[in-house]
Structures are given as structure tokens and as C-alpha cells.
Design an enzyme around this catalytic site. Structure first.
Site, PDB file in Angstrom:
ATOM      1  N   LYS A   1      57.445   9.600  15.888  1.00  0.00           N
ATOM      2  CA  LYS A   1      56.363   8.886  16.601  1.00  0.00           C
ATOM      3  C   LYS A   1      55.047   8.991  15.838  1.00  0.00           C
ATOM      4  O   LYS A   1      54.355   8.004  15.598  1.00  0.00           O
ATOM      5  CB  LYS A   1      56.166   9.472  18.020  1.00  0.00           C
ATOM      6  CG  LYS A   1      57.408   9.420  18.886  1.00  0.00           C
ATOM      7  CD  LYS A   1      57.157   9.981  20.273  1.00  0.00           C
ATOM      8  CE  LYS A   1      56.865  11.465  20.337  1.00  0.00           C
ATOM      9  NZ  LYS A   1      57.997  12.314  19.934  1.00  0.00           N
TER      10      LYS A   1
ATOM     11  N   ARG B   1      54.592  10.359  29.347  1.00  0.00           N
ATOM     12  CA  ARG B   1      55.845  11.108  29.203  1.00  0.00           C
ATOM     13  C   ARG B   1      56.558  11.382  30.515  1.00  0.00           C
ATOM     14  O   ARG B   1      57.585  12.066  30.521  1.00  0.00           O
ATOM     15  CB  ARG B   1      55.548  12.474  28.579  1.00  0.00           C
ATOM     16  CG  ARG B   1      55.458  12.406  27.114  1.00  0.00           C
ATOM     17  CD  ARG B   1      55.610  13.784  26.587  1.00  0.00           C
ATOM     18  NE  ARG B   1      54.820  13.872  25.421  1.00  0.00           N
ATOM     19  CZ  ARG B   1      55.255  14.391  24.292  1.00  0.00           C
ATOM     20  NH1 ARG B   1      56.436  14.908  24.207  1.00  0.00           N
ATOM     21  NH2 ARG B   1      54.471  14.420  23.262  1.00  0.00           N
TER      22      ARG B   1
ATOM     23  N   ARG C   1      59.193  20.421   9.203  1.00  0.00           N
ATOM     24  CA  ARG C   1      57.894  19.721   9.272  1.00  0.00           C
ATOM     25  C   ARG C   1      56.731  20.656   8.892  1.00  0.00           C
ATOM     26  O   ARG C   1      56.685  21.820   9.278  1.00  0.00           O
ATOM     27  CB  ARG C   1      57.632  19.205  10.681  1.00  0.00           C
ATOM     28  CG  ARG C   1      56.205  18.661  10.808  1.00  0.00           C
ATOM     29  CD  ARG C   1      55.984  17.881  12.045  1.00  0.00           C
ATOM     30  NE  ARG C   1      56.343  18.592  13.249  1.00  0.00           N
ATOM     31  CZ  ARG C   1      56.380  18.014  14.455  1.00  0.00           C
ATOM     32  NH1 ARG C   1      56.107  16.750  14.585  1.00  0.00           N
ATOM     33  NH2 ARG C   1      56.715  18.726  15.501  1.00  0.00           N
TER      34      ARG C   1
ATOM     35  N   ARG D   1      54.032  24.090  12.962  1.00  0.00           N
ATOM     36  CA  ARG D   1      53.690  24.180  14.376  1.00  0.00           C
ATOM     37  C   ARG D   1      54.438  25.310  15.064  1.00  0.00           C
ATOM     38  O   ARG D   1      55.597  25.562  14.785  1.00  0.00           O
ATOM     39  CB  ARG D   1      53.998  22.838  15.066  1.00  0.00           C
ATOM     40  CG  ARG D   1      52.829  21.890  14.991  1.00  0.00           C
ATOM     41  CD  ARG D   1      53.142  20.509  15.468  1.00  0.00           C
ATOM     42  NE  ARG D   1      53.892  20.413  16.710  1.00  0.00           N
ATOM     43  CZ  ARG D   1      54.200  19.255  17.297  1.00  0.00           C
ATOM     44  NH1 ARG D   1      53.809  18.128  16.741  1.00  0.00           N
ATOM     45  NH2 ARG D   1      54.890  19.222  18.418  1.00  0.00           N
TER      46      ARG D   1
ATOM     47  N   ARG E   1      62.280  21.431  24.218  1.00  0.00           N
ATOM     48  CA  ARG E   1      61.536  20.160  24.190  1.00  0.00           C
ATOM     49  C   ARG E   1      62.485  18.977  24.342  1.00  0.00           C
ATOM     50  O   ARG E   1      62.176  17.999  25.019  1.00  0.00           O
ATOM     51  CB  ARG E   1      60.741  20.040  22.879  1.00  0.00           C
ATOM     52  CG  ARG E   1      59.504  20.938  22.860  1.00  0.00           C
ATOM     53  CD  ARG E   1      59.006  21.221  21.454  1.00  0.00           C
ATOM     54  NE  ARG E   1      58.636  20.060  20.700  1.00  0.00           N
ATOM     55  CZ  ARG E   1      58.557  20.023  19.374  1.00  0.00           C
ATOM     56  NH1 ARG E   1      58.822  21.116  18.655  1.00  0.00           N
ATOM     57  NH2 ARG E   1      58.187  18.928  18.757  1.00  0.00           N
TER      58      ARG E   1
END
Ligand code: AP5
Length: 218
Positions: free
Chosen positions: A17, A92, A131, A164, A175
Site C-alpha cells: 500500500k 480499516r 522491510r 519497524r 496484524r
């Protein structure tokens, strides 16, 4: 006449996203709003919102709807959003989606498309554990698929890259479950409203962006 179209980037954690929103917003010459980035910034700055949000972010759970809605409303009412905007990570939940519709109507924005990027869990785990993000400009990298030229440094601004706190395997799985339970019902909500564009997120970044561009019509 000013166009004030709004595009929502939706999909499971790690579907791309943020990556796609960062490509789309400059093409459309509108701002990119990331709810996750705004919440992480609030945590870093130690604001009241940040204090509330921290535990939820670390655990991979959604912050309460009223907090998310307030943060989104503050962001979209900024003058820079007057010609429209691209938003990722919001809404969301169904409650957020209903309130977002009302807010857009009040501010005379047109929800043009919800770009739903879909990828399977195995791919999500590979992407999120690799990431790295830039602390200074927010550029997104991946150690396997899109590594920085110099380890630990942003190609764009030279800023420090970090991992993160919610990108550990355990929190990623939480998640994903939260996404399935609370966010995936939005797919039907937006499909029924005739707003949904389904994007196959399993291809490379450039190929996914081709699909995004086609859905947006440019
Ligand atoms: P948020 O920051 O929005 O996290 P998320 O939804 O889990 O999504 P991510 O940012 O992890 O992934 P992404 O889809 O943007 O993927 P990216 O482009 O980075 O939210 C974090 C937390 O904030 C939530 O858990 C919640 O606590 C809170 N929150 C946020 N919004 C909220 C709301 N509305 N209500 C309540 N709480 C809220 O890509 C991932 C990796 O893959 C990168 O390394 C990238 O380089 C790589 N990659 C991307 N595309 C490709 C590709 N096509 N091929 C190969 N690699 C790729």
C-alpha cells in the site's frame, strides 16, 4: 475546475500500500496520507494520540476507531489536500468507512476508487521481515527485493534506515489476523458501492503500479 478525487490504498499488511501510494500520489500531483506513518510519528513525538496508540501499534492491533478517525480527519482537512489525496491504511473498519464517507461528503471530496492490493500470507512474511524504512523521508526498501545502494542508508536523502517494531514474525501474524477479521469486510462494502479495483500485489513493484495506473485511468 479543481478535481478533488480521493484514492484509497487497501490490502493486508505488507501488500505494498505504502509503496504504491508513494508512486501514485506524485503522478496525480496530490498528497499521500499514511495513517500508519502519522500514528508512528505521534508515538515518536510523544503526543497524547501517540501515548494511546503505542501499545496498539506494538501489539499489531488497531487503535480505537475514534483515534484513527480524528487523525485521518485532521490530515484530510489540511489545505494541501484541496485537490484530492491518496490515503493508505484508512479506513480499516466498517465504522471508519461509514464515517469516512460522511467526512468526504461534508468536505466535497469524491471517493474515486479503492485500490485493493491482494497478496498471500507467505509473501507478506517475506516482504515485511525484510522491510527497512527511512527515518527522514519515509522511503521504503526491502533487503531482498529492493535493497538500498549503501547498507543502512537511504538512497534518496542519505537518512538512517530502520526496521519497524511491528515487523517481527509474531506481530505480523497478529496484524494479518486483525486484517482478516476487521478490515477484509470492507472489500464487500466498497465492491457494493462500485468503488473497488482488485490489484494483484504478488508481482514486482513496477508491474503492480501498471495495474494501479490502469485502475486509476492514466
Ligand atoms: P500501517 O503502517 O498501515 O501497516 P500495515 O497496514 O500493516 O501495512 P504496512 O505498512 O506494513 O505495509 P504496506 O502494505 O504499506 O506495504 P509496503 O509498501 O511498506 O499500520 C501500522 C499500525 O498502525 C496498525 O497495525 C495499527 O496499529 C495502526 N493503524 C494504522 N491505520 C489504522 C487505522 N485506520 N485504524 C486503526 N489503527 C490503525 O511494503 C512492504 C515491504 O514489501 C517493503 O519492504 C517493500 O519494499 C516491499 N514491497 C512492496 N511492494 C512490493 C512488490 N510488489 N514486490 C516486492 N516487494 C515489495
Amino acid at each position: 475546475m479543481r478535481s478533488a478525487d480521493v484514492y484509497v490504498l487497501a490490502g493486508p499488511p505488507g501488500s505494498g500500500k505504502g509503496t504504491q501510494a508513494k508512486l501514485l500520489a506524485p503522478k496525480l500531483k496530490v498528497p499521500h496520507i499514511s495513517l500508519g506513518d502519522l500514528l508512528r510519528e505521534a508515538v515518536r513525538s510523544g503526543t497524547k494520540v501517540g501515548e494511546i496508540a503505542k501499545g496498539y501499534l506494538d501489539a499489531g492491533k488497531l487503535v480505537p476507531d475514534e483515534v484513527a478517525i480524528d487523525v485521518a480527519e485532521e490530515a484530510v482537512t489540511k489545505e494541501a489536500c484541496g485537490d484530492g489525496f491518496v490515503i493508505d491504511g484508512f479506513p480499516r473498519t466498517l465504522e471508519q468507512a461509514v464515517l469516512f464517507d460522511k467526512l468526504l461528503k461534508k468536505l466535497k471530496f469524491n471517493l474515486k476508487k479503492v485500490l485493493y492490493i491482494d497478496i498471500p500470507l507467505e509473501e507478506i512474511l517475506k516482504r515485511l521481515t525484510g522491510r527497512r524504512s527511512c527515518r527522514a523521508c519515509g522511503a521504503i526498501y526491502n533487503l531482498a527485493f529492493n535493497p538500498p545502494k549503501v547498507e543502512g542508508k537511504c538512497d534518496v536523502c542519505g537518512g538512517e534506515l530502520y526496521q519497524r517494531r511491528d515487523d517481527t514474525e509474531d506481530v505480523i501474524k497478529v496484524r494479518y489476523e486483525v486484517y482478516k477479521e476487521q478490515t477484509s469486510p470492507l472489500i464487500d462494502y466498497y465492491a457494493e458501492a462500485g468503488k473497488l479495483a482488485h490489484i494483484n500485489g504478488s508481482k514486482g513493484v513496477a508491474e503492480v503500479f501498471k495495474e494501479v495506473s490502469k485502475a486509476v485511468n492514466f
